[in-house]
Design an enzyme around this catalytic site. Structure first.
Site, PDB file in Angstrom:
ATOM      1  N   GLY A   5      -1.930  77.247 -24.042  1.00  0.00           N
ATOM      2  CA  GLY A   5      -3.113  77.451 -23.202  1.00  0.00           C
ATOM      3  C   GLY A   5      -3.894  78.715 -23.485  1.00  0.00           C
ATOM      4  O   GLY A   5      -4.517  79.269 -22.573  1.00  0.00           O
TER       5      GLY A   5
ATOM      6  N   ILE B  97      -3.315  61.005 -27.056  1.00  0.00           N
ATOM      7  CA  ILE B  97      -4.501  60.175 -27.267  1.00  0.00           C
ATOM      8  C   ILE B  97      -4.794  59.450 -25.961  1.00  0.00           C
ATOM      9  O   ILE B  97      -3.893  58.875 -25.337  1.00  0.00           O
ATOM     10  CB  ILE B  97      -4.273  59.196 -28.428  1.00  0.00           C
ATOM     11  N   LEU B  98      -6.054  59.507 -25.555  1.00  0.00           N
ATOM     12  CA  LEU B  98      -6.440  58.932 -24.263  1.00  0.00           C
ATOM     13  C   LEU B  98      -7.005  57.529 -24.464  1.00  0.00           C
ATOM     14  O   LEU B  98      -7.837  57.309 -25.348  1.00  0.00           O
ATOM     15  CB  LEU B  98      -7.465  59.846 -23.598  1.00  0.00           C
TER      16      LEU B  98
ATOM     17  N   ASN C 142     -13.638  67.865 -26.455  1.00  0.00           N
ATOM     18  CA  ASN C 142     -12.363  68.256 -27.053  1.00  0.00           C
ATOM     19  C   ASN C 142     -12.614  69.369 -28.051  1.00  0.00           C
ATOM     20  O   ASN C 142     -13.649  69.391 -28.721  1.00  0.00           O
ATOM     21  CB  ASN C 142     -11.761  67.049 -27.789  1.00  0.00           C
ATOM     22  N   THR C 143     -11.652  70.276 -28.164  1.00  0.00           N
ATOM     23  CA  THR C 143     -11.706  71.253 -29.248  1.00  0.00           C
ATOM     24  C   THR C 143     -10.595  70.943 -30.232  1.00  0.00           C
ATOM     25  O   THR C 143      -9.461  70.638 -29.835  1.00  0.00           O
ATOM     26  CB  THR C 143     -11.657  72.701 -28.731  1.00  0.00           C
ATOM     27  N   HIS C 144     -10.945  70.984 -31.523  1.00  0.00           N
ATOM     28  CA  HIS C 144     -10.019  70.537 -32.570  1.00  0.00           C
ATOM     29  C   HIS C 144     -10.004  71.557 -33.714  1.00  0.00           C
ATOM     30  O   HIS C 144     -11.075  71.992 -34.176  1.00  0.00           O
ATOM     31  CB  HIS C 144     -10.470  69.162 -33.087  1.00  0.00           C
TER      32      HIS C 144
ATOM     33  N   ASP D  89     -14.842  60.255 -27.874  1.00  0.00           N
ATOM     34  CA  ASP D  89     -15.083  58.817 -27.791  1.00  0.00           C
ATOM     35  C   ASP D  89     -13.727  58.121 -27.920  1.00  0.00           C
ATOM     36  O   ASP D  89     -12.685  58.774 -27.813  1.00  0.00           O
ATOM     37  CB  ASP D  89     -16.131  58.353 -28.817  1.00  0.00           C
TER      38      ASP D  89
HETATM   39  C1  GAR Z   1      -5.958  74.511 -30.297  1.00  0.00           C
HETATM   40  O1  GAR Z   1      -6.105  75.066 -31.565  1.00  0.00           O
HETATM   41  C2  GAR Z   1      -6.588  73.137 -30.245  1.00  0.00           C
HETATM   42  O2  GAR Z   1      -7.713  73.002 -31.062  1.00  0.00           O
HETATM   43  C3  GAR Z   1      -5.466  72.262 -30.745  1.00  0.00           C
HETATM   44  O3  GAR Z   1      -4.348  72.776 -30.094  1.00  0.00           O
HETATM   45  C4  GAR Z   1      -4.491  74.198 -29.980  1.00  0.00           C
HETATM   46  C5  GAR Z   1      -4.096  74.609 -28.589  1.00  0.00           C
HETATM   47  O4  GAR Z   1      -3.960  75.998 -28.524  1.00  0.00           O
HETATM   48  N1  GAR Z   1      -5.710  70.890 -30.448  1.00  0.00           N
HETATM   49  C6  GAR Z   1      -5.412  69.906 -31.275  1.00  0.00           C
HETATM   50  O5  GAR Z   1      -4.831  70.053 -32.325  1.00  0.00           O
HETATM   51  C7  GAR Z   1      -5.854  68.523 -30.797  1.00  0.00           C
HETATM   52  N2  GAR Z   1      -5.792  67.579 -31.859  1.00  0.00           N
HETATM   53  P1  GAR Z   1      -3.800  76.743 -27.122  1.00  0.00           P
HETATM   54  O6  GAR Z   1      -2.748  75.949 -26.322  1.00  0.00           O
HETATM   55  O7  GAR Z   1      -3.321  78.104 -27.471  1.00  0.00           O
HETATM   56  O8  GAR Z   1      -5.134  76.740 -26.449  1.00  0.00           O
END
Ligand code: GAR
Length: 196
Positions: A12, A91-92, A106-108, A140
């Site tokens: 988080g 996956i939703l 979403n952030t990726h 999406d």
């Molecule tokens: C982030 O880098 C996010 O982009 C990734 O998980 C990490 C969470 O970090 N998400 C994915 O890979 C989704 N496919 P955090 O828990 O330290 O925020």
């Protein structure tokens, strides 16, 4: 004020950055709840900021759709304007996505469309990529396929481990996520027109 629910699965750090940024009333957005699919460490950040949390674990449900319906009911209880997936690793299903679309982002940790999926940083290193980064996109029904909102690149260094590269990506990611939520709150980004 834009009300936001954040979903996480792990540590988080993106959530924490958003909690800190949205403390300023001039930011224009407020995190009203944080949800997870497990007893994630990151839920502690929400508790420190006095933000309510909920956990809906898929293990207790027969189908993904039933799990997602209960997750959605927990989210809807807080009547958010926006739901942010910040390291949410499930996956939703379509019923969840269509109920929230286009107000679901979403952030990726890659420059999509390169390296979608759960191991984006590992996959970028394995492919010998010299540049990776972060993409924030509207969700999406595909896996990391929705319309892009913002991207930022991060160079891959010669000796990078998966951890090193991911940590450097996260530094950029946190800033980009804060800026994106702020722009949505201040109507500089209009999600319905991106999602068309
Ligand atoms: C982030 O880098 C996010 O982009 C990734 O998980 C990490 C969470 O970090 N998400 C994915 O890979 C989704 N496919 P955090 O828990 O330290 O925020």
């Amino acid at each position: 004020m834009l009300s936001v629910v954040v979903l996480i699965s792990g540590s988080g750090s993106n959530l924490r950055a958003l909690l800190e940024a949205t403390e300023n009333p001039l930011f224009g957005a407020k995190i009203v709840a944080v949800g997870s699919d497990n007893a994630a460490d990151g839920l502690a950040h929400a508790e420190q900021f006095g933000v309510p949390t909920f956990v809906v674990s898929p293990g207790s449900f027969d189908t993904r759709e039933n799990w997602a319906n209960v997750l959605l009911a927990n989210i809807n209880h807080f009547k958010p304007d926006l739901v942010v997936l910040a390291g949410f690793m499930r996956i939703l299903p379509g019923n969840f996505v269509s109920a929230l679309s286009p107000n679901l982002i979403n952030t990726h940790p890659s420059l999509l469309p390169a390296f979608p999926g759960a191991h984006a940083v590992r996959d970028a290193l394995a492919a010998g990529a010299q540049v990776s980064g972060v993409t924030i996109h509207v969700v999406d029904e595909g896996v990391d396929t929705g319309p892009h909102i913002a991207q930022a690149s991060v160079p891959v260094l010669a000796d990078d481990s998966e951890y090193d590269l991911h940590e450097r990506i996260k530094v950029v990611e946190r800033e980009l996520l804060i800026a994106t939520v702020k722009d949505i709150a201040n109507k500089k980004i209009h999600l319905p027109s991106l999602a068309k």
